[in-house]
Design an enzyme around this catalytic site. Structure first.
Site, short mmCIF file in Angstrom:
data_model
loop_
_atom_site.label_atom_id
_atom_site.label_comp_id
_atom_site.label_asym_id
_atom_site.label_seq_id
_atom_site.Cartn_x
_atom_site.Cartn_y
_atom_site.Cartn_z
N HIS A 130 0.83 -1.22 0.00
CA HIS A 130 0.00 0.00 0.00
C HIS A 130 0.86 1.26 0.00
CE1 HIS A 130 -3.68 -2.33 0.67
NE2 HIS A 130 -2.97 -3.03 1.54
N ASN A 173 -10.04 -3.46 1.70
CA ASN A 173 -9.66 -3.43 0.29
C ASN A 173 -10.91 -3.20 -0.56
OD1 ASN A 173 -6.87 -3.83 0.51
ND2 ASN A 173 -7.05 -6.06 0.44
#
EC number: 1.11.1.6
Length: 490
Positions: free
Chosen positions: A58, A131
């Site tokens: 990320h 997510n």
């Protein structure tokens, strides 16, 4: 005209000393030769230290502030005060991201997207760290570092490599469901505004009576789902690799505030013992016919950060931030994240990361944490540094304690996964939900990604596609020039 311009503040050193000349370094003067030029030394030394370690996963993201407003009553499931009445608003900060790519990678790569929301509630921060897919590639944290290594770069060439990606996936059949999501249309969102978010993990809620419920969170985009084809994504990666960052910032800047409808699936605690699908398996979804979506509220993003590094790069989310009335679950992946996320933040941005403005709760904080690198507040002042104490230091609140777990060991069925698991049904169901053209794109995306991968690995992975749905496997086999008879024989 010059007199009409606002007067600029005087430039200073970090110590507040006025700077006389920021254009020319000293060669000789009252302080001596160049090494006596304090301003030059300070600028160079600071420049050398401007970067913090990027996130292992990320790394590249965008963020914005906004509000969450309650529109549905879930007080029967939770005592958490942010849900206590219809119309109540809570400030939020959201960070969207790609997963595998580095800070300089393109926004439009085929990759899951992080969807992390920090709710600044009056009982402390709630971090929903999810997510844009409802499942993940693995369900046991022991495999997590291996999985991420397979998606990163080869140790010898330093390049991404399709062979090691498909080798890992083909040897980890539980990944099939997420692989089908990833290579389908939703594998590349058109914008961050046009994708859903999911907790993916199973969490819990508990109410004032001490009853627990298992839950999965859903954030449904109110802008509609929009996706990019592989061709469109590749073109954008070359033309504007920051397209998703740019889109989110521009939309908010012009007042086109994106919104998501926040919903939850709720499972009574005891159902975990008997539900046909393992309730804590991160590679599985709960069908909506069994546990329908319940509306909770609406989240709106309406303010851009003032400084990307201070707010987006230093934003630190951790799934263990759960106010009273909310809890975790026996999900092994979630349990590992409760430890690994704050550990990563301490390494990356320092022990006092939780006190940084973007992370700081909007309610009073009373802890016994002291000292450490870059302590920038009053460090607790004169209050006691130990507990228990006789000097009115903060004390615990037993009412915030979660109720006991009321399910038997039968609900922790992880040991039964080995040799007795269905990896294929839900992936096949997802494939069968797709229209004919969507199926063609899915197969085409997979074929393009698997070209050049060794034949044995191709065949091993295609067997999983075939078990999910024969048409799925045969389509990929034909696209790669593999005889369907060979596939069936295998």
């Amino acid at each position: 005209m010059a007199n009409d311009q606002p007067r600029c503040p005087v430039m200073t050193t970090a110590a507040g000393v006025p700077v006389a000349d920021n254009q020319n370094s000293l060669t000789a003067g009252p302080r001596g030769p160049m090494l006596a030029d304090y301003q030059l030394m300070e600028k160079m030394a600071h420049f050398n230290r401007e970067r913090v370690p990027e996130r292992v996963v990320h790394a590249k993201g965008a963020g914005a502030y906004g509000t969450f407003r309650v529109t549905g009553d879930i007080t029967r499931y939770t005592r958490a005060r942010l849900f206590e009445k219809i119309g109540k608003e809570t400030p939020v900060f959201v960070r969207f991201s790609t997963v595998a790519g580095e800070l300089g990678s393109a926004d439009t790569v085929r990759d899951p997207r992080g969807f992390a929301v920090k709710f600044y509630t009056e009982e402390g921060n709630w971090d929903m760290v999810g997510n844009n897919t409802p499942v993940f590639f693995i369900r046991d944290p022991l495999k997590f570092s291996d999985f991420i290594h397979s998606q990163k770069r080869l140790p010898d060439t330093g390049m991404r490599d399709a062979t090691m990606q498909w080798d890992f996936w083909s040897l980890s059949p539980e990944s099939l469901h997420q692989v089908t999501w990833l290579f389908g249309d939703r594998g590349i969102p058109a914008t961050y505004r046009n994708m859903d978010g999911f907790s993916s993990h199973t969490y819990s809620l508990w109410n004032a009576q001490g009853e627990r419920f298992w839950v999965k969170w859903h954030f449904k985009t109110m802008q509609g789902i929009k996706c990019l084809t592989q061709g469109e994504a590749t073109k954008l990666a070359g033309e504007d690799p920051d397209t998703h960052r740019r889109d989110l910032h521009a939309a908010i800047e012009k007042g086109d505030y994106p919104k998501w409808r926040v919903m939850v699936q709720v499972m009574p605690e005891k159902d975990a013992e008997s539900y046909a699908i393992h309730p804590f398996d991160l590679t599985k979804v709960w069908p909506h016919k069994d546990y329908p979506l319940i509306e909770v509220g609406v989240m709106e993003l309406n303010r851009n950060p003032e400084n990307h590094f201070a707010e987006v790069e230093q934003a630190a989310f951790e799934p263990g931030n759960l106010p009273p009335g909310m809890g975790a679950s026996p999900d092994k992946m979630l349990q590992a994240r409760l430890l690994s996320y704050p550990d990563a933040h301490r390494y990356r941005i320092g022990i006092n990361y939780a006190a940084l403005p973007v992370n700081r709760p909007r309610c009073p904080v009373h802890s016994y944490h002291r000292d450490g690198h870059m302590r920038f507040d009053d460090n607790g002042g004169r209050t006691p540094v130990y507990q228990p104490n006789s000097f009115n230091g903060p004390v615990e609140d037993p009412s915030a304690k979660e109720p006991p777990l009321r399910i038997s060991g039968n609900a922790d069925r992880y040991d039964h996964w080995v040799g007795n698991e269905d990896y294929w049904t839900q992936a096949g169901n997802l494939y069968r939900l797709m229209g004919a053209e969507e199926k063609q794109r899915l197969v085409g995306n997979i074929v393009g990604a698997m070209r050049g991968v060794p034949h044995a690995i191709q065949l091993r992975q295609i067997r999983h596609f075939y078990k999910a749905d024969p048409a799925y496997g045969e389509g990929v086999a034909r696209g790669l020039g593999i005889d369907v008879a060979e596939l069936k024989a295998a």
